[in-house]
Design a protein around this motif. Structure first.
Motif, PDB file in Angstrom:
ATOM      1  N   LEU A 210       0.961  -1.246  -0.119  1.00 25.14           N
ATOM      2  CA  LEU A 210      -0.021   0.002  -0.052  1.00 25.14           C
ATOM      3  C   LEU A 210       0.957   1.266  -0.034  1.00 25.14           C
ATOM      4  O   LEU A 210       2.070   1.216   0.323  1.00 25.14           O
ATOM      5  N   ILE A 211       0.369   2.314  -0.596  1.00 25.90           N
ATOM      6  CA  ILE A 211       0.958   3.645  -0.536  1.00 25.90           C
ATOM      7  C   ILE A 211       0.690   4.458   0.523  1.00 25.90           C
ATOM      8  O   ILE A 211      -0.551   4.729   0.914  1.00 25.90           O
ATOM      9  N   ASP A 212       1.812   4.893   1.543  1.00 28.94           N
ATOM     10  CA  ASP A 212       1.545   5.647   2.598  1.00 28.94           C
ATOM     11  C   ASP A 212       1.491   7.331   2.422  1.00 28.94           C
ATOM     12  O   ASP A 212       2.636   7.648   2.065  1.00 28.94           O
ATOM     13  N   SER A 219       8.578  13.544   2.486  1.00 27.25           N
ATOM     14  CA  SER A 219       9.614  13.828   1.703  1.00 27.25           C
ATOM     15  C   SER A 219       9.569  15.000   1.038  1.00 27.25           C
ATOM     16  O   SER A 219      10.698  15.426   0.769  1.00 27.25           O
ATOM     17  N   LEU A 220       8.361  15.700   0.951  1.00 24.54           N
ATOM     18  CA  LEU A 220       8.368  17.039   0.358  1.00 24.54           C
ATOM     19  C   LEU A 220       8.826  18.348   1.319  1.00 24.54           C
ATOM     20  O   LEU A 220       9.300  19.342   0.981  1.00 24.54           O
ATOM     21  N   THR A 268      13.287  12.281  -5.101  1.00 25.45           N
ATOM     22  CA  THR A 268      13.184  12.590  -3.685  1.00 25.45           C
ATOM     23  C   THR A 268      12.092  11.800  -2.944  1.00 25.45           C
ATOM     24  O   THR A 268      12.014  10.956  -2.090  1.00 25.45           O
ATOM     25  N   VAL A 269      10.827  11.797  -3.771  1.00 24.04           N
ATOM     26  CA  VAL A 269       9.738  11.093  -3.313  1.00 24.04           C
ATOM     27  C   VAL A 269      10.017   9.424  -3.467  1.00 24.04           C
ATOM     28  O   VAL A 269       9.466   8.670  -2.551  1.00 24.04           O
ATOM     29  N   LEU A 270      10.361   9.026  -4.497  1.00 20.69           N
ATOM     30  CA  LEU A 270      10.745   7.734  -4.782  1.00 20.69           C
ATOM     31  C   LEU A 270      11.595   7.107  -3.792  1.00 20.69           C
ATOM     32  O   LEU A 270      11.610   5.961  -3.366  1.00 20.69           O
ATOM     33  N   GLN A 271      12.688   7.837  -3.377  1.00 12.02           N
ATOM     34  CA  GLN A 271      13.713   7.489  -2.448  1.00 12.02           C
ATOM     35  C   GLN A 271      13.133   7.354  -1.016  1.00 12.02           C
ATOM     36  O   GLN A 271      13.380   6.154  -0.362  1.00 12.02           O
ATOM     37  N   ALA A 272      12.121   8.077  -0.899  1.00 12.65           N
ATOM     38  CA  ALA A 272      11.454   8.002   0.448  1.00 12.65           C
ATOM     39  C   ALA A 272      10.462   6.594   0.491  1.00 12.65           C
ATOM     40  O   ALA A 272      10.472   5.973   1.741  1.00 12.65           O
ATOM     41  N   TYR A 273       9.821   6.140  -0.644  1.00  7.56           N
ATOM     42  CA  TYR A 273       9.050   5.221  -0.647  1.00  7.56           C
ATOM     43  C   TYR A 273       9.794   3.913  -0.825  1.00  7.56           C
ATOM     44  O   TYR A 273       9.483   2.795  -0.351  1.00  7.56           O
ATOM     45  N   LEU A 323       1.969   5.391  -8.416  1.00 11.32           N
ATOM     46  CA  LEU A 323       2.911   6.370  -7.808  1.00 11.32           C
ATOM     47  C   LEU A 323       3.327   7.336  -8.894  1.00 11.32           C
ATOM     48  O   LEU A 323       3.589   8.263  -8.790  1.00 11.32           O
ATOM     49  N   ALA A 324       4.055   6.447  -9.878  1.00 12.33           N
ATOM     50  CA  ALA A 324       4.490   7.285 -11.154  1.00 12.33           C
ATOM     51  C   ALA A 324       3.468   8.468 -11.609  1.00 12.33           C
ATOM     52  O   ALA A 324       3.751   9.460 -12.198  1.00 12.33           O
TER      53      ALA A 324
END
Length: 790
Positions: A210-212, A219-220, A268-273, A323-324
């Motif tokens: 799941l996407i949190d 991340s932002l 930045t966002v992808l690294q967080a997930y 996500l993308a």
């Protein structure tokens, strides 16, 4: 009498001759242009060299850092070279010098960056330590106000890029909303897979993650970061013998806001997930195992196998695609970052008899990267100041100059809001002159050059305490392939119109934020009609004298308030000189445009191309040269410092003295290794103190009763051995070489820190033999002592 046919023939021949002459002149001009173009290595119209403003600014920053290093290296070298002189010259004859270099760097958040940027742009370079600058309060306030306007304009340039960061709010909100609802399809896909597994046993390798949404927000939170770096050098000089003391400094600050692009945001966002796990289920087909009345009520999953017999899985749902898709809202976001650089190189000195001197060279620079396909925007406000108060305060003189806000085009450099101030005073006589020039501007490019002297307000202080104000302008000048012109000088706003052959440089754009100051409503500044900023054919600087006197708090003299221009020209029936100038302009301008402009523009373009390439490559060359010089001066400083750190010892003298050559280990390079000494008992009450020298072996202890003894061969320096005395004395370990006197029959310890040096005492029959031990440097601590009876 010539016939009409002959006249016509003569005219035709004359016309042909003139045409041939004109062609020759045109060819000659074209050839000259080609020669100049080739001479500069550039084909005039074809080349398109452009200033690489961002790289030039970066080279300037790196070069200044190198200068800081070079200056510190030279300071350290100077300190090391002066150190030995302090021990031999009277106190105060040698200047006391210090040198200190520092560098700091700290990360900043976006709010801290905005705060630091505001402080850097509001802070006008301080010239209060420079004598003769800002002497008159009124003129100083005018100059200071102009400097604040310059800095404020730099700050306005940051509004747009900083405001563009707020554009991230819209895409971020859209992406966050998409991610919030993205979990619905993921949950449905996972539930379907579980239902299939319960129905027909279809294997599930893993369920989809799941996407949190909270990870997206966190991340932002860190975007828009940057840093502040400060490099500085400070040096002081105190020279009592000359009565001179002062300080020198170089300081450079750089505030950087990191670029923030769509790709960077997504990363930045992808690294967080991290990689989200997709839903993987077994490939294959559903098979019916039981039927009743044509209805299948029992099913099983026939899984596909690979060659090794393992079940083959496939991705049924990939949350990474969701996500993308959500992050695609950032596709149009682009912030290239920015930098603010402040730089100062200054001096402040006290001279004898209450004299002083000071200087300052500084700048404030804003760099806004242009991004893909766009040039960098670089705005710079330089400042230069210098002044002196003579010893005894006989006079004070100083000045300050700023070309204003300097920007560049592809091949041009221009500045607006320039200022210049200077002062000179003789306090004992009560006379002096203060003057400030404002609204100066400059332009230089392939289409010509423009110089506007601006408006100058001067205050002449007379000996009887009277201050005479003067307002004048030296006018403006433009020269280029398209024309030549001059706007005449003015005195208290009264001046002559200028002249213009051809046109002013067409590409000159001396404006602020797209608004030419010459088009402003005069009421905005209450200074009368300013006219064109750079001066044109009908441009005059016009200031009301009453306004100037009012600003300075001076009552307007009656003869000025009632003055009118006399109409003596019409009374004397003389031609109007202005009309004469206009007629000359009308006659010469077309000739200039037709005959001068074509060739001159080619030459000017070729020179501009060459100059642009020279500036670009020159900044790289200066940076490289300063880097090499920093390394070279560093090596010199280290070498001089290391040699200076060794203690200075006395050299051996006398007929038993060694030469100044240092010998390590052995007494000579060709000598055998020294034997371990046999220590003889001390005689005549002498004491033996073993040396603590490091790096050398212990010398022998030869005994000899000859006239000169044999101790000399056993003494050494720099890691040598301990020399032996004669038969009446015992060898001892010395730190840096003892200085033993045979005349009294006892050795005295000399030297300071060093390796094992020699100490010997040779006793003749008369007891007057003298020998000084060698000098050395190393780790020894104890000198030797010996005694000898006659």
């Amino acid at each position: 009498m010539t016939s009409p046919q002959g006249n016509r023939a003569s005219r035709r021949e004359a016309a042909r001759a003139q045409a041939r002459s004109s062609k020759k002149l045109t060819k000659a001009a074209a050839a000259l242009g080609a020669v100049l173009a080739i001479g500069t290595g550039v084909a005039a119209p074809a080349m398109g060299a452009e200033f690489n403003a961002g790289q030039i600014a970066e080279n300037g920053y790196a070069t200044t850092d190198n200068i800081i290093t070079i200056t510190d290296n030279l300071g350290r070298t100077q300190i090391a070279l002066l150190a030995p002189l302090k021990s031999v010259l009277p106190e105060g004859w040698v200047p006391a010098v210090t040198s200190s270099k520092n560098s700091t760097s700290e990360p900043l958040t976006i709010l801290e960056i905005v705060s630091e940027a505001t402080g850097m742009l509001v802070a006008v370079p301080d010239t209060s330590h420079v004598p003769g600058v800002g002497g008159n309060s009124v003129l100083g306030a005018l100059d200071q106000g102009n400097a604040l306007i310059q800095q404020a304009y730099l700050g306005l340039q940051l509004v747009d890029p900083l405001f563009s960061l707020t554009n991230i709010a819209g895409p971020a909100a859209s992406a966050g909303a998409d991610l919030t609802v993205a979990n619905g399809p993921i949950i449905a896909a996972n539930a379907k897979a579980l239902a299939e597994k319960a129905w027909n046993g279809r294997p599930i390798k893993q369920q989809a993650d799941l996407i949190d949404p909270t990870k997206f927000l966190s991340s932002l939170a860190g975007v828009g970061s940057g840093s502040k770096t400060t490099d500085s050098w400070t040096g002081t000089v105190d020279w009592p013998a000359l009565g001179v003391s002062g300080s020198n400094w170089i300081t450079q600050n750089r505030l950087t806001m990191d670029p923030l692009t769509a790709a960077g945001l997504k990363d930045t966002v992808l690294q967080a997930y991290g990689p989200l796990q997709p839903l993987e289920v077994a490939k294959g087909s559903e098979q019916c195992t039981r039927k009743a009345l044509g209805i299948c009520y029992s099913r099983t999953w026939d899984a596909e196998k690979d060659a090794s017999g393992a079940t083959v899985y496939e991705i049924a749902y990939d949350p990474n695609s969701a996500l993308a898709k959500a992050l695609s809202h950032f596709d149009d976001f682009d912030f290239q970052g920015l930098s603010i650089i402040t730089r100062e190189i200054g001096t402040a000195y006290s001279l004898p008899l209450d004299g002083s001197a000071g200087s300052l060279v500084g700048l404030t620079q804003v760099i806004i990267p242009g991004g893909e396909g766009r040039p960098d925007q670089v705005l710079t406000v330089p400042i230069m100041a210098g002044g002196i108060t003579s010893p005894g305060q006989l006079f004070t003189a100083g000045g300050k100059f700023s070309p204003g806000i300097v920007t560049n085009g592809a091949q041009s450099v221009q500045s607006v809001l320039g200022s210049r101030s200077s002062s000179f005073a003789i306090p004992e006589l009560g006379v002096g002159l203060d003057k400030t020039s404002l609204l100066q501007s400059y332009y230089i490019g392939p289409d010509g050059m423009l110089i506007n002297s601006g408006v100058t307000v001067a205050l002449l202080k007379l000996a009887d305490g009277v201050t005479l104000p003067v307002v004048y302008s030296l006018g403006s000048l433009n020269v280029g392939p398209y024309g030549i012109g001059y706007s005449g000088p003015s005195f208290f706003g009264i001046g002559l119109p200028g002249f213009q052959l051809g046109t002013t440089p067409p590409d000159a754009d001396l404006s602020l934020a797209g608004v030419n100051l010459g088009e402003l409503d005069p009421a905005l500044l209450d200074l009368g009609q300013l006219g064109s900023l750079f001066g044109g054919a009908n441009s005059l600087v016009s200031l009301d004298p009453a306004l100037v006197f009012a600003a300075l708090g001076i009552e307007v003299p009656e003869f000025l308030s009632e003055a009118e221009l006399p109409g003596f020209l019409s009374d004397l029936d003389l031609p109007d000189p202005i009309e004469v100038v206009r007629r000359i302009e009308a006659f010469l301008s077309p000739l200039y445009t037709e005959h001068v402009t074509p060739t001159a523009s080619q030459i000017s373009k070729a020179l501009a191309d060459a100059a642009t390439n020279l500036v670009n490559s020159g900044s790289n060359a200066v940076r490289s040269a300063s880097t090499s010089l920093a390394e070279a001066t560093g090596e010199i400083a280290d070498a001089v410092g290391n040699s200076g750190s060794a203690s200075t010892t006395s050299h051996a003298t006398g007929r038993h003295a060694l030469d100044e050559t240092s010998y390590v280990g052995k007494h000579r390079n060709d000598d055998p290794a020294p034997p371990v000494p046999t220590l003889a008992p001390a005689q005549s009450g002498s004491t033996y103190t073993p040396g603590e020298g490091a790096g050398g072996s212990t010398g022998g202890d030869p005994t000899s009763s000859g006239v000169t003894g044999s101790g000399e061969s056993a003494s050494g320096s720099t890691g040598s051995t301990t020399g032996g005395g004669d038969g009446a004395s015992s060898g001892s370990t010395a730190a840096t070489g003892g200085d033993t006197s045979g005349s009294t029959g006892s050795g005295s310890t000399g030297g300071s820190t060093g390796t094992t040096g020699g100490s010997d005492s040779a006793s003749a029959t008369t007891g007057s033999g003298t020998s000084t031990g060698g000098s050395a440097s190393g780790g020894g601590t104890s000198g030797g002592s010996a005694s000898s009876d006659d």
